[in-house]
Scaffold this motif. Structure first.
Motif, PDB file in Angstrom:
ATOM      1  N   MET A   1       0.822  -1.187   0.000  1.00 31.00           N
ATOM      2  CA  MET A   1       0.000   0.000   0.000  1.00 31.00           C
ATOM      3  C   MET A   1       0.865   1.249   0.000  1.00 31.00           C
ATOM      4  SD  MET A   1      -3.000   1.399   2.578  1.00 31.00           S
ATOM      5  CE  MET A   1      -2.646   0.297   3.853  1.00 31.00           C
ATOM      6  N   PHE A   2       1.980   1.239   0.701  1.00 31.35           N
ATOM      7  CA  PHE A   2       2.809   2.427   0.802  1.00 31.35           C
ATOM      8  C   PHE A   2       3.957   2.408  -0.196  1.00 31.35           C
ATOM      9  CE2 PHE A   2       0.887   1.898   4.989  1.00 31.35           C
ATOM     10  CZ  PHE A   2       0.239   3.114   5.096  1.00 31.35           C
ATOM     11  N   ASP A   3       3.991   1.420  -1.078  1.00 30.08           N
ATOM     12  CA  ASP A   3       5.077   1.324  -2.039  1.00 30.08           C
ATOM     13  C   ASP A   3       5.103   2.491  -3.009  1.00 30.08           C
ATOM     14  OD1 ASP A   3       5.789  -1.025  -0.865  1.00 30.08           O
ATOM     15  OD2 ASP A   3       4.742  -2.271  -2.323  1.00 30.08           O
ATOM     16  N   SER A   4       3.935   3.076  -3.290  1.00 27.26           N
ATOM     17  CA  SER A   4       3.878   4.153  -4.263  1.00 27.26           C
ATOM     18  C   SER A   4       4.081   5.528  -3.629  1.00 27.26           C
ATOM     19  CB  SER A   4       2.525   4.119  -4.984  1.00 27.26           C
ATOM     20  OG  SER A   4       1.498   4.366  -4.060  1.00 27.26           O
ATOM     21  N   TYR A   5       4.415   5.565  -2.358  1.00 29.88           N
ATOM     22  CA  TYR A   5       4.609   6.841  -1.668  1.00 29.88           C
ATOM     23  C   TYR A   5       5.792   7.573  -2.254  1.00 29.88           C
ATOM     24  CZ  TYR A   5       5.745  10.188   1.960  1.00 29.88           C
ATOM     25  OH  TYR A   5       6.039  11.353   2.636  1.00 29.88           O
ATOM     26  N   ASP A   6       5.570   8.796  -2.624  1.00 24.78           N
ATOM     27  CA  ASP A   6       6.616   9.661  -3.153  1.00 24.78           C
ATOM     28  C   ASP A   6       7.207  10.443  -1.988  1.00 24.78           C
ATOM     29  OD1 ASP A   6       8.242  11.434  -4.478  1.00 24.78           O
ATOM     30  OD2 ASP A   6       6.622  12.431  -5.565  1.00 24.78           O
ATOM     31  N   SER A   7       8.488  10.259  -1.704  1.00 26.81           N
ATOM     32  CA  SER A   7       9.101  10.896  -0.542  1.00 26.81           C
ATOM     33  C   SER A   7       9.092  12.422  -0.643  1.00 26.81           C
ATOM     34  CB  SER A   7      10.524  10.388  -0.333  1.00 26.81           C
ATOM     35  OG  SER A   7      11.314  10.690  -1.454  1.00 26.81           O
ATOM     36  N   ALA A   8       8.917  12.958  -1.842  1.00 26.95           N
ATOM     37  CA  ALA A   8       8.862  14.406  -2.005  1.00 26.95           C
ATOM     38  C   ALA A   8       7.450  14.944  -1.769  1.00 26.95           C
ATOM     39  CB  ALA A   8       9.327  14.788  -3.398  1.00 26.95           C
ATOM     40  N   GLU A   9       6.465  14.039  -1.670  1.00 26.82           N
ATOM     41  CA  GLU A   9       5.082  14.450  -1.479  1.00 26.82           C
ATOM     42  C   GLU A   9       4.860  14.942  -0.053  1.00 26.82           C
ATOM     43  OE1 GLU A   9       0.784  12.708  -2.747  1.00 26.82           O
ATOM     44  OE2 GLU A   9       2.129  11.308  -1.753  1.00 26.82           O
ATOM     45  N   ASP A  10       4.008  15.930   0.067  1.00 28.11           N
ATOM     46  CA  ASP A  10       3.618  16.462   1.358  1.00 28.11           C
ATOM     47  C   ASP A  10       3.037  15.331   2.216  1.00 28.11           C
ATOM     48  OD1 ASP A  10       2.709  18.156   3.428  1.00 28.11           O
ATOM     49  OD2 ASP A  10       0.793  18.464   2.401  1.00 28.11           O
ATOM     50  N   PRO A  11       3.494  15.165   3.454  1.00 29.64           N
ATOM     51  CA  PRO A  11       2.992  14.080   4.303  1.00 29.64           C
ATOM     52  C   PRO A  11       1.480  14.133   4.529  1.00 29.64           C
ATOM     53  CG  PRO A  11       4.938  15.076   5.296  1.00 29.64           C
ATOM     54  CD  PRO A  11       4.568  15.898   4.102  1.00 29.64           C
ATOM     55  N   GLU A  12       0.913  15.342   4.645  1.00 29.53           N
ATOM     56  CA  GLU A  12      -0.540  15.450   4.815  1.00 29.53           C
ATOM     57  C   GLU A  12      -1.273  14.944   3.580  1.00 29.53           C
ATOM     58  OE1 GLU A  12      -1.893  19.304   5.890  1.00 29.53           O
ATOM     59  OE2 GLU A  12      -0.830  19.317   7.789  1.00 29.53           O
ATOM     60  N   LEU A  13      -0.762  15.274   2.407  1.00 34.60           N
ATOM     61  CA  LEU A  13      -1.367  14.820   1.168  1.00 34.60           C
ATOM     62  C   LEU A  13      -1.259  13.305   1.036  1.00 34.60           C
ATOM     63  CD1 LEU A  13      -2.743  15.642  -1.499  1.00 34.60           C
ATOM     64  CD2 LEU A  13      -0.451  15.877  -2.482  1.00 34.60           C
ATOM     65  N   ALA A  14      -0.119  12.764   1.402  1.00 35.94           N
ATOM     66  CA  ALA A  14       0.073  11.310   1.343  1.00 35.94           C
ATOM     67  C   ALA A  14      -0.899  10.600   2.287  1.00 35.94           C
ATOM     68  CB  ALA A  14       1.514  10.962   1.691  1.00 35.94           C
ATOM     69  N   GLN A  15      -1.038  11.117   3.482  1.00 35.19           N
ATOM     70  CA  GLN A  15      -1.956  10.517   4.448  1.00 35.19           C
ATOM     71  C   GLN A  15      -3.402  10.634   3.955  1.00 35.19           C
ATOM     72  OE1 GLN A  15      -1.974  12.357   8.324  1.00 35.19           O
ATOM     73  NE2 GLN A  15      -2.819  10.516   9.286  1.00 35.19           N
ATOM     74  N   ALA A  16      -3.759  11.772   3.398  1.00 34.74           N
ATOM     75  CA  ALA A  16      -5.113  11.971   2.869  1.00 34.74           C
ATOM     76  C   ALA A  16      -5.384  11.000   1.722  1.00 34.74           C
ATOM     77  CB  ALA A  16      -5.295  13.410   2.397  1.00 34.74           C
ATOM     78  N   ARG A  17      -4.396  10.755   0.892  1.00 33.20           N
ATOM     79  CA  ARG A  17      -4.539   9.826  -0.231  1.00 33.20           C
ATOM     80  C   ARG A  17      -4.841   8.407   0.268  1.00 33.20           C
ATOM     81  NH1 ARG A  17      -2.771  11.222  -5.189  1.00 33.20           N
ATOM     82  NH2 ARG A  17      -1.294  12.748  -4.410  1.00 33.20           N
ATOM     83  N   VAL A  18      -4.127   7.973   1.287  1.00 33.63           N
ATOM     84  CA  VAL A  18      -4.348   6.643   1.856  1.00 33.63           C
ATOM     85  C   VAL A  18      -5.718   6.566   2.527  1.00 33.63           C
ATOM     86  CG1 VAL A  18      -3.550   5.011   3.628  1.00 33.63           C
ATOM     87  CG2 VAL A  18      -1.888   6.167   2.142  1.00 33.63           C
ATOM     88  N   PHE A  19      -6.058   7.575   3.296  1.00 32.15           N
ATOM     89  CA  PHE A  19      -7.345   7.603   3.990  1.00 32.15           C
ATOM     90  C   PHE A  19      -8.495   7.631   2.985  1.00 32.15           C
ATOM     91  CE2 PHE A  19     -10.454   9.955   6.833  1.00 32.15           C
ATOM     92  CZ  PHE A  19     -10.794   8.826   7.551  1.00 32.15           C
ATOM     93  N   LEU A  20      -8.346   8.406   1.916  1.00 33.10           N
ATOM     94  CA  LEU A  20      -9.375   8.481   0.887  1.00 33.10           C
ATOM     95  C   LEU A  20      -9.600   7.114   0.242  1.00 33.10           C
ATOM     96  CD1 LEU A  20     -11.331  10.179  -0.809  1.00 33.10           C
ATOM     97  CD2 LEU A  20      -9.417  10.681  -2.327  1.00 33.10           C
ATOM     98  N   ALA A  21      -8.531   6.413  -0.059  1.00 32.14           N
ATOM     99  CA  ALA A  21      -8.659   5.079  -0.660  1.00 32.14           C
ATOM    100  C   ALA A  21      -9.421   4.136   0.264  1.00 32.14           C
ATOM    101  CB  ALA A  21      -7.274   4.512  -0.986  1.00 32.14           C
ATOM    102  N   GLU A  22      -9.127   4.194   1.558  1.00 32.94           N
ATOM    103  CA  GLU A  22      -9.823   3.334   2.519  1.00 32.94           C
ATOM    104  C   GLU A  22     -11.297   3.729   2.647  1.00 32.94           C
ATOM    105  OE1 GLU A  22      -8.634   0.522   3.910  1.00 32.94           O
ATOM    106  OE2 GLU A  22      -6.899   0.934   2.640  1.00 32.94           O
ATOM    107  N   LEU A  23     -11.573   5.020   2.652  1.00 32.19           N
ATOM    108  CA  LEU A  23     -12.967   5.473   2.726  1.00 32.19           C
ATOM    109  C   LEU A  23     -13.746   5.040   1.488  1.00 32.19           C
ATOM    110  CD1 LEU A  23     -12.587   9.073   4.182  1.00 32.19           C
ATOM    111  CD2 LEU A  23     -13.725   7.140   5.280  1.00 32.19           C
ATOM    112  N   GLU A  24     -13.116   5.113   0.325  1.00 28.76           N
ATOM    113  CA  GLU A  24     -13.796   4.695  -0.907  1.00 28.76           C
ATOM    114  C   GLU A  24     -14.092   3.200  -0.907  1.00 28.76           C
ATOM    115  OE1 GLU A  24     -11.199   6.353  -3.861  1.00 28.76           O
ATOM    116  OE2 GLU A  24     -12.376   8.195  -3.961  1.00 28.76           O
ATOM    117  N   LYS A  25     -13.169   2.400  -0.390  1.00 28.57           N
ATOM    118  CA  LYS A  25     -13.426   0.958  -0.259  1.00 28.57           C
ATOM    119  C   LYS A  25     -14.599   0.712   0.684  1.00 28.57           C
ATOM    120  CE  LYS A  25      -8.637  -0.387  -0.527  1.00 28.57           C
ATOM    121  NZ  LYS A  25      -7.567  -1.048   0.214  1.00 28.57           N
ATOM    122  N   HIS A  26     -14.610   1.435   1.789  1.00 25.94           N
ATOM    123  CA  HIS A  26     -15.685   1.273   2.771  1.00 25.94           C
ATOM    124  C   HIS A  26     -17.028   1.711   2.180  1.00 25.94           C
ATOM    125  CE1 HIS A  26     -17.367   0.556   6.665  1.00 25.94           C
ATOM    126  NE2 HIS A  26     -17.737   1.813   6.828  1.00 25.94           N
ATOM    127  N   ALA A  27     -17.035   2.795   1.413  1.00 24.87           N
ATOM    128  CA  ALA A  27     -18.267   3.266   0.767  1.00 24.87           C
ATOM    129  C   ALA A  27     -18.795   2.221  -0.206  1.00 24.87           C
ATOM    130  CB  ALA A  27     -18.014   4.594   0.053  1.00 24.87           C
TER     131      ALA A  27
END
Length: 81
Positions: free
Chosen positions: A1-27
């Motif tokens: 799941m975290f393999d595609s994390y871009d180390s230059a990406e803002d940590p808040e954006l990265a966390q939001a991306r992961v959370f969004l994916a989980e919310l979409e699965k749950h929806a």
């Protein structure tokens, strides 16, 4: 799941991306369960939870518009779950 994390990406954006994916699965799961639920009470409960998940996703989309991907499952224009 975290393999595609871009180390230059803002940590808040990265966390939001992961959370969004989980919310979409749950929806998607909630939408499937809602379609096959037998009782009115169960449907109401699932619908209320799905509404909450949709609000969370909407907040993420407003805060991080760059990660808005696609509509919710079960809504017009969305792919089938």
């Amino acid at each position: 799941m975290f393999d595609s994390y871009d180390s230059a990406e803002d940590p808040e954006l990265a966390q939001a991306r992961v959370f969004l994916a989980e919310l979409e699965k749950h929806a998607a799961t909630l939408a499937r369960r809602l379609q096959s639920s037998a009782t009115l009470d169960v449907r109401r409960s699932l619908d209320a939870e799905l509404s909450s998940v949709r609000r969370y996703v909407d907040r993420i989309h407003r805060r991080f518009p760059a990660i808005a991907m696609h509509p919710f499952p079960g809504t017009a224009g969305a792919p089938p779950p």
